[in-house]
Design a protein around this motif. Structure first.
Motif, PDB file in Angstrom:
ATOM      1  N   VAL A   9       7.316   8.251  17.382  1.00 32.63           N
ATOM      2  CA  VAL A   9       6.384   8.581  16.315  1.00 32.63           C
ATOM      3  C   VAL A   9       7.104   8.331  14.994  1.00 32.63           C
ATOM      4  O   VAL A   9       8.209   8.839  14.779  1.00 32.63           O
ATOM      5  N   THR A  10       6.489   7.540  14.131  1.00 30.34           N
ATOM      6  CA  THR A  10       7.095   7.211  12.842  1.00 30.34           C
ATOM      7  C   THR A  10       6.185   7.726  11.738  1.00 30.34           C
ATOM      8  O   THR A  10       4.967   7.488  11.747  1.00 30.34           O
ATOM      9  N   LEU A  11       6.789   8.452  10.800  1.00 29.32           N
ATOM     10  CA  LEU A  11       5.992   9.036   9.728  1.00 29.32           C
ATOM     11  C   LEU A  11       6.780   9.121   8.427  1.00 29.32           C
ATOM     12  O   LEU A  11       8.000   9.034   8.410  1.00 29.32           O
ATOM     13  N   ASN A  12       6.026   9.244   7.352  1.00 29.86           N
ATOM     14  CA  ASN A  12       6.589   9.618   6.059  1.00 29.86           C
ATOM     15  C   ASN A  12       6.258  11.084   5.862  1.00 29.86           C
ATOM     16  O   ASN A  12       5.206  11.557   6.312  1.00 29.86           O
ATOM     17  N   PHE A  13       7.162  11.800   5.198  1.00 26.93           N
ATOM     18  CA  PHE A  13       6.887  13.208   4.954  1.00 26.93           C
ATOM     19  C   PHE A  13       7.568  13.667   3.677  1.00 26.93           C
ATOM     20  O   PHE A  13       8.545  13.081   3.218  1.00 26.93           O
ATOM     21  N   THR A  14       7.016  14.738   3.129  1.00 31.70           N
ATOM     22  CA  THR A  14       7.671  15.496   2.067  1.00 31.70           C
ATOM     23  C   THR A  14       7.629  16.950   2.517  1.00 31.70           C
ATOM     24  O   THR A  14       6.577  17.457   2.901  1.00 31.70           O
ATOM     25  N   LEU A  15       8.790  17.586   2.503  1.00 31.06           N
ATOM     26  CA  LEU A  15       8.915  18.991   2.888  1.00 31.06           C
ATOM     27  C   LEU A  15       9.196  19.806   1.634  1.00 31.06           C
ATOM     28  O   LEU A  15      10.109  19.492   0.874  1.00 31.06           O
ATOM     29  N   LYS A  16       8.379  20.849   1.427  1.00 29.38           N
ATOM     30  CA  LYS A  16       8.557  21.738   0.280  1.00 29.38           C
ATOM     31  C   LYS A  16       8.651  23.180   0.767  1.00 29.38           C
ATOM     32  O   LYS A  16       8.121  23.527   1.824  1.00 29.38           O
ATOM     33  N   ASP A  17       9.319  24.018  -0.027  1.00 29.60           N
ATOM     34  CA  ASP A  17       9.311  25.452   0.267  1.00 29.60           C
ATOM     35  C   ASP A  17       8.072  26.069  -0.364  1.00 29.60           C
ATOM     36  O   ASP A  17       7.260  25.378  -1.000  1.00 29.60           O
ATOM     37  N   MET A  52      -2.962  13.704  15.001  1.00 29.15           N
ATOM     38  CA  MET A  52      -3.254  12.782  13.903  1.00 29.15           C
ATOM     39  C   MET A  52      -3.528  11.371  14.422  1.00 29.15           C
ATOM     40  O   MET A  52      -3.166  11.016  15.540  1.00 29.15           O
ATOM     41  N   ILE A  53      -4.155  10.561  13.565  1.00 30.78           N
ATOM     42  CA  ILE A  53      -4.356   9.148  13.875  1.00 30.78           C
ATOM     43  C   ILE A  53      -3.474   8.326  12.934  1.00 30.78           C
ATOM     44  O   ILE A  53      -3.147   8.765  11.829  1.00 30.78           O
ATOM     45  N   ILE A  54      -3.092   7.131  13.381  1.00 27.16           N
ATOM     46  CA  ILE A  54      -2.242   6.252  12.562  1.00 27.16           C
ATOM     47  C   ILE A  54      -2.945   5.982  11.238  1.00 27.16           C
ATOM     48  O   ILE A  54      -4.135   5.674  11.198  1.00 27.16           O
TER      49      ILE A  54
END
Length: 162
Positions: A9-17, A52-54
């Protein structure tokens, strides 16, 4: 249709507190890939990505208890400087790994240095934090037999160790 196990599974993400501070992101970097069903990411995050879908984007909130757990004061200890090799850099924020008698690796962070008293914290750095992920699913493919055997994703040109 769920993604299921043993997929890359390949994704972009941003993680925030919970205050909106960015803790990690793939922005201006390589996308993140993992093998599904192998406990390589937080279970709650994987559960949400699984549906999720691509090309899809999703905001995922994960409470501390379902992320890295609540902060536990009992795993904070003060130890003497003599417990560290002489060449160790002992500064607040430094992270090291201790080995338990049974061989278990136990990461810790130095949180205070007062003379020869060193405060070490075995909590995960994100323990006690509610996490907010913004995720974009880029690709899903079958993991190769080699990737499954090695337990990690290989690059597009074959085998890449970091």
């Amino acid at each position: 249709m769920p993604i299921g196990a043993n997929k890359v599974v390949t994704l972009n993400f941003t993680l925030k507190d919970e205050q909106g501070n960015i803790l990690d992101t793939t922005e201006n970097a390589q996308p993140f890939s993992y093998i599904s069903g192998q406990e390589q990411i937080l279970p709650k995050l994987e559960e949400e990505v699984d549906s999720m879908i691509i090309g899809g984007k999703k905001h995922i909130s994960i409470p501390a208890a379902e992320a890295y757990g609540e902060y536990n004061e009992e795993v904070v200890q003060v130890v003497g400087r003599e417990n560290f090799p002489q060449d160790f850099l002992l500064e607040v924020g430094m992270q090291y790994i201790a080995s338990a008698p049974d061989g278990t690796k136990m990461p810790f962070t130095i949180t205070n240095v007062e003379g020869d008293d060193i405060t070490i914290d075995f909590n995960h750095p994100l323990a006690g934090k509610d996490l907010e992920f913004d995720v974009e699913l880029l690709d899903v493919r079958d993991a190769s037999p080699e990737e499954l055997a090695h337990g990690h994703v290989h690059g597009p040109d074959g085998h890449h160790h970091h």
